[in-house]
Design a protein around this motif. Sequence first.
Motif, short mmCIF file in Angstrom:
data_model
loop_
_atom_site.label_atom_id
_atom_site.label_comp_id
_atom_site.label_asym_id
_atom_site.label_seq_id
_atom_site.Cartn_x
_atom_site.Cartn_y
_atom_site.Cartn_z
N TYR A 1 38.16 -55.69 10.00
CA TYR A 1 37.65 -55.50 11.35
C TYR A 1 37.18 -56.83 11.95
N LEU A 2 37.53 -57.05 13.20
CA LEU A 2 37.03 -58.19 13.97
C LEU A 2 35.86 -57.69 14.80
N ALA A 3 34.66 -58.17 14.48
CA ALA A 3 33.44 -57.73 15.17
C ALA A 3 33.23 -58.57 16.42
N SER A 4 34.21 -58.53 17.32
CA SER A 4 34.16 -59.35 18.53
C SER A 4 35.07 -58.75 19.59
N ARG B 1 36.66 -54.28 16.56
CA ARG B 1 35.49 -53.41 16.56
C ARG B 1 34.28 -54.22 17.02
N PRO B 2 34.13 -54.43 18.33
CA PRO B 2 33.02 -55.27 18.81
C PRO B 2 31.66 -54.68 18.43
N THR B 3 30.73 -55.56 18.12
CA THR B 3 29.36 -55.13 17.85
C THR B 3 28.51 -55.46 19.07
N HIS B 4 27.49 -54.68 19.28
CA HIS B 4 26.59 -54.92 20.41
C HIS B 4 25.25 -55.36 19.82
N VAL B 5 25.12 -56.66 19.67
CA VAL B 5 23.91 -57.24 19.08
C VAL B 5 23.29 -58.22 20.07
N GLU B 6 22.03 -58.51 19.86
CA GLU B 6 21.31 -59.46 20.72
C GLU B 6 21.47 -60.85 20.12
#
Length: 196
Positions: A9-12, A31-36
Motif C-alpha cells: 500500500y502507498l500511504a499517499s 491508500r492515503p492516510t489522513h494524519v497531521e
Amino acid sequence: MAELPTHFYLASASPRRAELMQRMGLRFEIRPTHVEEDDSGSQGPEVMVLENAKLKASTLSELEPEALVLGSDTTVAWDAHVLSKPIDLADARRMLHMLSGRRHTVYTAVSLYWQAGGLAHTFVERSDVRFQQLDDARIDQYFARVNPLDKAGAYGIQEGRELIIEHVEGSVENVMGLPIQALEQTLRELGFDFWN
C-alpha cells in the motif's frame, strides 16, 4: 517471521509518487492516510520528512498489519528555510525568488512498515538543485504551465524544468517525490518482490 506480505500500500495521495511506482513496475494500491503532518521544519528538514513519512506508514500499518506500507514525505530546504507548499500564488512567487540563482536541497524520506513482520525501515535521500536566475516574467511563464500550489518549494521538476532549473545533482525522481533507485535497492535487500 510472518509470511511475506501479499499487499503493498502507498500511504499517499500524491499522483507523482503513484506514477513513479508504476514506472518501477510495482504492484501496489493507493491508500492515503489522513494524519497531521509537521511542516514547521523546527527540527530541520531531514528530521521533519523522516517523522512525517513514519507517521503516514505506521498509521496505515496499524489498520493493515499484514500489508507492506510505504509512507513518504518530501521538502525543499534552502539555508535554514524549509519551503513547504505555498499558501497562495504570492507565496509561491516569493519562494521562487528566494531560490533564484541559488542551490538548494530536496529531502525525501521513505518509510516501509510491515507490522506483522516486525519491519519499520526508514531512509532519507537528498538531491541538490540549482536554479537559473528567475525574473517575474520567467516566473509568470512557469506558472502558466505548472500549478505551484501543490508542490513543496512551489515547483515541480517533471514539467517546465527548462524554465527554472539549471542543474540537478542526485536522483531527479527524488525531487519529484520518490527516490526510485534507492527504493528498488531497499525492497530487494529486504526480500520483497512486488514487481509485475
